[in-house]
Design an enzyme around this catalytic site. Structure first.
Site, PDB file in Angstrom:
ATOM      1  CG  MET A 194      47.703  30.992   3.890  1.00  0.00           C
ATOM      2  SD  MET A 194      48.423  32.402   4.775  1.00  0.00           S
ATOM      3  CE  MET A 194      46.952  33.233   5.325  1.00  0.00           C
ATOM      4  CG  HIS A 195      49.261  24.084   3.320  1.00  0.00           C
ATOM      5  ND1 HIS A 195      49.748  24.585   2.140  1.00  0.00           N
ATOM      6  CD2 HIS A 195      50.037  23.024   3.630  1.00  0.00           C
ATOM      7  CE1 HIS A 195      50.762  23.840   1.748  1.00  0.00           C
ATOM      8  NE2 HIS A 195      50.978  22.886   2.627  1.00  0.00           N
ATOM      9  NE  ARG A 196      54.974  24.970   2.903  1.00  0.00           N
ATOM     10  CZ  ARG A 196      55.122  23.742   2.442  1.00  0.00           C
ATOM     11  NH1 ARG A 196      55.272  22.732   3.276  1.00  0.00           N
ATOM     12  NH2 ARG A 196      55.159  23.494   1.164  1.00  0.00           N
ATOM     13  NE  ARG A 256      48.446  22.172   8.909  1.00  0.00           N
ATOM     14  CZ  ARG A 256      48.981  21.665  10.023  1.00  0.00           C
ATOM     15  NH1 ARG A 256      49.029  22.364  11.120  1.00  0.00           N
ATOM     16  NH2 ARG A 256      49.474  20.444  10.037  1.00  0.00           N
TER      17      ARG A 256
END
Ligand code: UD1
Length: 418
Positions: free
Chosen positions: A258-260, A294
């Site tokens: 996950m990175h959003r 991120r």
């Protein structure tokens, strides 16, 4: 011999697997054209009636440099055999305005010097929008690969990039019928919309065999974060670097990415998500988590990192290469992700996919359309429910029309015809 100069653009990780088959299809086209030339005694006016076969393509590849770490960029050029970029704009990290602004300034210089006939952009990252706007303002034709996708959520930066790019592209190269319908609804003409299929699947089909041959334990051991503290504890062994993969092979595992910003930028969202992952998901099924830069930064800033590292059923690994992720996806019992590309790859491979997003621009991958993906957003209740349901799902791949590994060839033909 006629020549056509195509400048294509990549910026961030999800672009690389889309440009690889395009670059290879151009090379194959040129080899055919040159072969015809040689066959006709060096006379470079091939005998074929097909006008496309009389045009040599000069391909100039620009990397904007939005992603720059070896693991996020260079490793993909090597493993997918992408030609070395002719120019790297070195844009790097920054706010959206900084990335887009710097890209436009630097890309304009290259465009004016090179004077291509076409600029080809892929996907929906900042490079896609920045370079398509710059090209149009310099009166260069733009082709967009993966046109027409819409999440209808303008809080996603990618949705803005998609809408802006499609609104000014001359050629809209679409992956599925939903995309065609979106573009028609927005008033684009049939001449512009070319249904070519999903170029990501060209890469998947070309690399399945190599990925299948990789060893799972080596992928994990080579990419472990923090020396695999969690692995040793889980396996009860302190002398092997990580014996967890054997447990993974026998009982199965889930893969997480996950990175959003919607999932990882806000503490009030990320904390309950991580609690669910540690206390429930990984307690049921070991979790292999490939951590985006991120996400790692935010987990550290929010004080969550150490607990995850110590968590006995979570194996943390650095961002991994294309073949390595494909192998994990082929082998996993389920996928948890907010990535668009992994949704598509899971669909074709049949890996049940918990899509941690409220909306998707890829509805063709959803269970209700024959795929294997279910939307949960970042809501722990929905993720828990989907997880329980998917634990007993059988793996069943789904290939939408024209996800056949031949999309790049069709794209080259459509550009030559335009
Ligand atoms: C970008 C894309 C997103 C895509 C994702 C895949 C946009 C708007 N977003 O998001 O669509 O799904 O890539 O990864 O273009 N960083 C590094 N090394 C790198 C690159 C980034 O450490 O090589 C770190 C930096 O701290 C940076 C952060 O990651 O600030 C986020 O990178 P950025 O390029 O801003 O966006 P992504 O979240 O990766």
């Amino acid at each position: 011999m006629q020549k056509l100069k195509i400048m294509s653009v990549v910026g961030a990780r999800p672009n690389f697997m889309k440009i690889a088959p395009f670059a290879h299809a151009i090379a194959a086209h040129n080899a055919r054209v040159s072969g015809e030339c040689r066959a006709s005694g060096g006379e470079c006016s091939p005998s074929t009636d097909n006008l496309n076969q009389k045009v040599l393509i000069q391909h100039f590849l620009v990397h904007t440099g939005q992603h720059y770490d070896k693991a996020m960029s260079e490793s993909f050029f090597e493993s997918l055999d992408i030609p070395h970029p002719d120019v790297d704009l070195g844009i790097g990290s920054g706010s959206h305005a900084e990335q887009v602004g710097r890209t436009m300034i630097e890309f304009e210089k290259v465009l004016l010097a090179q004077k291509p006939d076409w600029v080809v952009v892929v996907g929906d990252v900042n490079a896609t929008a920045a370079c398509s706007i710059t090209a149009k303002k310099c009166h260069v034709k733009v082709a967009h690969i993966e046109a027409g996708l819409r999440s209808f959520d303008q809080k996603m930066p990618e949705e803005i990039n998609r809408m802006v790019t499609d609104s000014i592209s001359d050629l809209l190269l679409t992956p599925d019928e939903f995309a065609n319908a979106n573009l028609r609804r927005e008033g684009h003409s049939e001449d512009q919309i070319k249904f070519v299929g999903n170029i990501m699947i060209d890469t998947l089909e070309a690399n399945r065999g190599k990925a299948a041959g990789l060893a799972l334990d080596q992928i994990i051991n080579d990419n472990l974060i923090e020396s695999g503290v969690g692995c040793r504890e889980a396996s009860g062994s302190s002398d092997s670097p990580c014996s967890m993969p054997h447990a993974l092979c026998s009982n199965g595992f889930a893969v997480l990415t996950m990175h959003r910003p919607s999932n990882v930028d806000h503490k009030e969202v990320l904390v309950p998500l991580v609690r669910l992952l540690i206390d429930e998901v990984s307690a049921e099924l070991p979790l292999v988590w490939s951590v985006h830069p991120r996400t790692k930064k935010n987990l550290q800033n929010f004080g969550l990192w150490d607990e995850i590292v110590q968590s006995k059923n979570i194996i943390l690994i650095n961002p991994i290469g294309y073949h390595e992720m494909l192998k994990l996806n082929m082998t996993a019992r389920l996928m948890l992700t907010d990535s668009g590309g992994l949704q598509e790859e899971s669909c074709v491979l049949g890996t049940p996919c918990i899509t941690m997003r409220e909306t998707t621009e890829r509805p063709v991958t959803l269970v209700e359309h024959g795929g294997v993906s279910e939307l949960t957003g970042s809501d722990p209740v929905k993720i828990r429910k989907a997880f329980k349901k998917f634990l007993n799902f059988d793996r069943k791949g789904h290939c939408p029309p024209l996800w056949d590994g031949k999309t790049a060839e069709r794209i080259v033909e459509r550009i030559l015809e335009a």
